[in-house]
Design a protein around this motif. Structure first.
Motif, PDB file in Angstrom:
ATOM      1  N   ASN A 130       0.804  -1.214   0.000  1.00  0.00           N
ATOM      2  CA  ASN A 130       0.000   0.000   0.000  1.00  0.00           C
ATOM      3  C   ASN A 130       0.846   1.277   0.000  1.00  0.00           C
ATOM      4  OD1 ASN A 130      -2.491   1.279  -0.110  1.00  0.00           O
ATOM      5  ND2 ASN A 130      -2.648   1.446   2.110  1.00  0.00           N
ATOM      6  N   GLY A 131       2.054   1.220  -0.565  1.00  0.00           N
ATOM      7  CA  GLY A 131       2.897   2.409  -0.665  1.00  0.00           C
ATOM      8  C   GLY A 131       3.672   2.744   0.596  1.00  0.00           C
ATOM      9  N   ILE A 132       3.828   1.767   1.496  1.00  0.00           N
ATOM     10  CA  ILE A 132       4.481   1.995   2.784  1.00  0.00           C
ATOM     11  C   ILE A 132       5.702   1.084   2.899  1.00  0.00           C
ATOM     12  CG2 ILE A 132       4.149   1.978   5.288  1.00  0.00           C
ATOM     13  CD1 ILE A 132       1.060   1.720   4.449  1.00  0.00           C
ATOM     14  N   ALA A 133       6.763   1.627   3.501  1.00  0.00           N
ATOM     15  CA  ALA A 133       7.962   0.816   3.771  1.00  0.00           C
ATOM     16  C   ALA A 133       8.434   1.089   5.192  1.00  0.00           C
ATOM     17  CB  ALA A 133       9.068   1.147   2.774  1.00  0.00           C
ATOM     18  N   MET A 134       9.051   0.061   5.787  1.00  0.00           N
ATOM     19  CA  MET A 134       9.599   0.185   7.123  1.00  0.00           C
ATOM     20  C   MET A 134      11.006  -0.431   7.148  1.00  0.00           C
ATOM     21  SD  MET A 134       7.809  -0.708  10.786  1.00  0.00           S
ATOM     22  CE  MET A 134       8.379  -2.396  11.008  1.00  0.00           C
ATOM     23  N   PRO A 135      11.978   0.267   6.539  1.00  0.00           N
ATOM     24  CA  PRO A 135      13.349  -0.256   6.595  1.00  0.00           C
ATOM     25  C   PRO A 135      13.866  -0.198   8.029  1.00  0.00           C
ATOM     26  CG  PRO A 135      13.307   1.922   5.585  1.00  0.00           C
ATOM     27  CD  PRO A 135      11.890   1.525   5.820  1.00  0.00           C
ATOM     28  N   LYS A 136      14.698  -1.161   8.356  1.00  0.00           N
ATOM     29  CA  LYS A 136      15.252  -1.209   9.705  1.00  0.00           C
ATOM     30  C   LYS A 136      16.670  -1.744   9.653  1.00  0.00           C
ATOM     31  CE  LYS A 136      12.056  -4.958   9.856  1.00  0.00           C
ATOM     32  NZ  LYS A 136      11.618  -4.581   8.561  1.00  0.00           N
ATOM     33  N   ALA A 137      17.418  -1.416  10.714  1.00  0.00           N
ATOM     34  CA  ALA A 137      18.799  -1.881  10.794  1.00  0.00           C
ATOM     35  C   ALA A 137      19.246  -1.878  12.246  1.00  0.00           C
ATOM     36  CB  ALA A 137      19.716  -0.976   9.964  1.00  0.00           C
ATOM     37  N   ARG A 138      20.224  -2.713  12.527  1.00  0.00           N
ATOM     38  CA  ARG A 138      20.878  -2.722  13.843  1.00  0.00           C
ATOM     39  C   ARG A 138      22.050  -1.764  13.799  1.00  0.00           C
ATOM     40  NH1 ARG A 138      21.498  -8.970  15.836  1.00  0.00           N
ATOM     41  NH2 ARG A 138      19.305  -9.475  15.538  1.00  0.00           N
ATOM     42  N   LEU A 198       8.841   4.698   7.312  1.00  0.00           N
ATOM     43  CA  LEU A 198       9.247   4.809   8.710  1.00  0.00           C
ATOM     44  C   LEU A 198      10.475   3.923   8.865  1.00  0.00           C
ATOM     45  CD1 LEU A 198       8.707   5.842  11.632  1.00  0.00           C
ATOM     46  CD2 LEU A 198       7.536   3.661  12.015  1.00  0.00           C
ATOM     47  N   ALA A 199      11.636   4.550   9.007  1.00  0.00           N
ATOM     48  CA  ALA A 199      12.892   3.803   9.162  1.00  0.00           C
ATOM     49  C   ALA A 199      13.225   3.694  10.641  1.00  0.00           C
ATOM     50  CB  ALA A 199      14.016   4.516   8.422  1.00  0.00           C
ATOM     51  N   LEU A 200      13.675   2.518  11.057  1.00  0.00           N
ATOM     52  CA  LEU A 200      14.049   2.272  12.451  1.00  0.00           C
ATOM     53  C   LEU A 200      15.486   1.775  12.518  1.00  0.00           C
ATOM     54  CD1 LEU A 200      10.829   0.355  13.543  1.00  0.00           C
ATOM     55  CD2 LEU A 200      11.452   2.684  14.171  1.00  0.00           C
ATOM     56  N   LEU A 201      16.277   2.428  13.340  1.00  0.00           N
ATOM     57  CA  LEU A 201      17.642   1.982  13.602  1.00  0.00           C
ATOM     58  C   LEU A 201      17.713   1.661  15.084  1.00  0.00           C
ATOM     59  CD1 LEU A 201      17.847   4.403  11.256  1.00  0.00           C
ATOM     60  CD2 LEU A 201      20.113   3.397  11.220  1.00  0.00           C
ATOM     61  N   ILE A 202      17.944   0.387  15.384  1.00  0.00           N
ATOM     62  CA  ILE A 202      17.837  -0.099  16.759  1.00  0.00           C
ATOM     63  C   ILE A 202      19.209  -0.542  17.263  1.00  0.00           C
ATOM     64  CG2 ILE A 202      16.706  -1.789  18.264  1.00  0.00           C
ATOM     65  CD1 ILE A 202      14.455  -1.884  16.110  1.00  0.00           C
ATOM     66  N   PRO A 203      19.628  -0.027  18.425  1.00  0.00           N
ATOM     67  CA  PRO A 203      20.905  -0.469  18.998  1.00  0.00           C
ATOM     68  C   PRO A 203      20.888  -1.981  19.257  1.00  0.00           C
ATOM     69  CG  PRO A 203      20.103   1.479  20.141  1.00  0.00           C
ATOM     70  CD  PRO A 203      18.999   1.005  19.234  1.00  0.00           C
ATOM     71  N   GLU A 204      22.016  -2.639  18.991  1.00  0.00           N
ATOM     72  CA  GLU A 204      22.101  -4.094  19.131  1.00  0.00           C
ATOM     73  C   GLU A 204      21.613  -4.584  20.483  1.00  0.00           C
ATOM     74  OE1 GLU A 204      25.795  -5.937  18.036  1.00  0.00           O
ATOM     75  OE2 GLU A 204      25.888  -4.779  16.183  1.00  0.00           O
ATOM     76  N   LYS A 205      21.974  -3.874  21.545  1.00  0.00           N
ATOM     77  CA  LYS A 205      21.589  -4.332  22.883  1.00  0.00           C
ATOM     78  C   LYS A 205      20.082  -4.239  23.135  1.00  0.00           C
ATOM     79  CE  LYS A 205      22.503   0.111  25.074  1.00  0.00           C
ATOM     80  NZ  LYS A 205      23.361   0.867  25.939  1.00  0.00           N
ATOM     81  N   MET A 206      19.348  -3.583  22.241  1.00  0.00           N
ATOM     82  CA  MET A 206      17.906  -3.429  22.415  1.00  0.00           C
ATOM     83  C   MET A 206      17.094  -4.239  21.404  1.00  0.00           C
ATOM     84  SD  MET A 206      17.710   0.635  23.171  1.00  0.00           S
ATOM     85  CE  MET A 206      16.229   0.570  24.169  1.00  0.00           C
ATOM     86  N   CYS A 207      17.773  -4.958  20.520  1.00  0.00           N
ATOM     87  CA  CYS A 207      17.064  -5.683  19.451  1.00  0.00           C
ATOM     88  C   CYS A 207      16.072  -6.706  20.007  1.00  0.00           C
ATOM     89  CB  CYS A 207      18.057  -6.351  18.507  1.00  0.00           C
ATOM     90  SG  CYS A 207      18.816  -5.162  17.384  1.00  0.00           S
ATOM     91  N   GLU A 208      16.465  -7.450  21.026  1.00  0.00           N
ATOM     92  CA  GLU A 208      15.561  -8.450  21.606  1.00  0.00           C
ATOM     93  C   GLU A 208      14.277  -7.800  22.102  1.00  0.00           C
ATOM     94  OE1 GLU A 208      15.790 -11.825  21.787  1.00  0.00           O
ATOM     95  OE2 GLU A 208      17.545 -11.619  20.497  1.00  0.00           O
ATOM     96  N   GLU A 256       3.732  -5.010  15.420  1.00  0.00           N
ATOM     97  CA  GLU A 256       2.727  -4.058  15.913  1.00  0.00           C
ATOM     98  C   GLU A 256       2.891  -2.700  15.241  1.00  0.00           C
ATOM     99  OE1 GLU A 256       1.862  -1.584  20.012  1.00  0.00           O
ATOM    100  OE2 GLU A 256       2.843  -3.526  20.185  1.00  0.00           O
ATOM    101  N   ILE A 257       4.129  -2.247  15.120  1.00  0.00           N
ATOM    102  CA  ILE A 257       4.406  -0.966  14.469  1.00  0.00           C
ATOM    103  C   ILE A 257       3.990  -1.037  13.000  1.00  0.00           C
ATOM    104  CG2 ILE A 257       6.221   0.643  13.767  1.00  0.00           C
ATOM    105  CD1 ILE A 257       7.742  -0.275  16.337  1.00  0.00           C
ATOM    106  N   ALA A 258       4.356  -2.131  12.339  1.00  0.00           N
ATOM    107  CA  ALA A 258       4.001  -2.296  10.928  1.00  0.00           C
ATOM    108  C   ALA A 258       2.485  -2.312  10.740  1.00  0.00           C
ATOM    109  CB  ALA A 258       4.618  -3.584  10.381  1.00  0.00           C
ATOM    110  N   GLU A 259       1.778  -2.977  11.635  1.00  0.00           N
ATOM    111  CA  GLU A 259       0.320  -3.032  11.539  1.00  0.00           C
ATOM    112  C   GLU A 259      -0.291  -1.645  11.714  1.00  0.00           C
ATOM    113  OE1 GLU A 259      -3.455  -4.968  13.931  1.00  0.00           O
ATOM    114  OE2 GLU A 259      -1.529  -5.992  14.030  1.00  0.00           O
ATOM    115  N   LYS A 260       0.169  -0.912  12.708  1.00  0.00           N
ATOM    116  CA  LYS A 260      -0.336   0.445  12.929  1.00  0.00           C
ATOM    117  C   LYS A 260      -0.051   1.329  11.722  1.00  0.00           C
ATOM    118  CE  LYS A 260       0.123   0.737  17.946  1.00  0.00           C
ATOM    119  NZ  LYS A 260       0.817   1.458  19.013  1.00  0.00           N
ATOM    120  N   LEU A 261       1.159   1.231  11.205  1.00  0.00           N
ATOM    121  CA  LEU A 261       1.566   2.061  10.077  1.00  0.00           C
ATOM    122  C   LEU A 261       0.776   1.726   8.816  1.00  0.00           C
ATOM    123  CD1 LEU A 261       3.587   4.301   9.384  1.00  0.00           C
ATOM    124  CD2 LEU A 261       5.186   2.519   8.682  1.00  0.00           C
TER     125      LEU A 261
END
Length: 175
Positions: A63-71, A103-113, A121-126
């Motif tokens: 639907n024209g939405i992307a959620m790229p993410k990285a550690r 909506l791009a998310l960059l998550i610190p390694e220690k917080m990935c879990e 949940e974020i993807a569903e809301k978005l």
């Protein structure tokens, strides 16, 4: 429940941005958060992380939405960037639609879990069609920020209402 306003900052929102490719989009994302990341070669590293994660699996939600993410190796909290493109770009999404909301998310390694469980949940809301329609019609960064504030407030009220319903149900069944 995670809130958009806990992840995003108004200064990490871009509206009406002109972009020509996914690669250029990732460059823009890393430029937006560069001053927030405090390790050597952070901008280049974050860009490479986004690209390599994208090779594992396309971050298009449809639907024209992307959620790229990285550690990212360091950080005290996840960093998010929201971009509303002036014109959609080719993104190789599963539904073959071009993307204009990111909506791009960059998550610190220690917080990935901690965050791995909230990504769906974020993807569903978005992906909510009403939210997307409002975001696409927004004319400024402030308007986008207020949309996210309103959706977070609405979700909090719904969660509170649901918690109250569950408490009432518990009280009536435990008698």
């Amino acid at each position: 429940m995670i809130k958009f306003t806990e992840l995003l900052k108004p200064e990490h929102i871009r509206q009406g941005l002109i972009c020509t490719s996914k690669k250029r989009l990732f460059e823009i994302i890393t430029q937006v958060i560069a001053e927030q990341v405090q390790f050597e070669n952070a901008e280049q590293f974050c860009f490479e992380c986004l690209l390599s994660r994208e090779k594992i699996g396309n971050s298009g939600l449809g639907n024209g939405i992307a959620m790229p993410k990285a550690r990212i190796p360091e950080g005290k909290q996840p960093l998010a960037v929201f971009i509303h493109l002036d014109s959609p770009i080719e993104y190789e999404s599963a539904d073959h639609r071009e993307v204009d909301l990111i909506l791009a998310l960059l998550i610190p390694e220690k917080m990935c879990e901690q965050y791995i469980s909230v990504l769906p949940e974020i993807a569903e809301k978005l992906s909510d069609k009403t939210l997307c329609k409002r975001l696409r019609s927004a004319q400024s960064v402030d308007e986008i920020w207020h949309i996210f504030e309103n959706i977070d407030q609405l979700n909090s009220q719904q969660d509170e209402h649901q918690d109250n319903d569950e408490a009432v149900e518990y009280n009536t069944t435990s008698v």
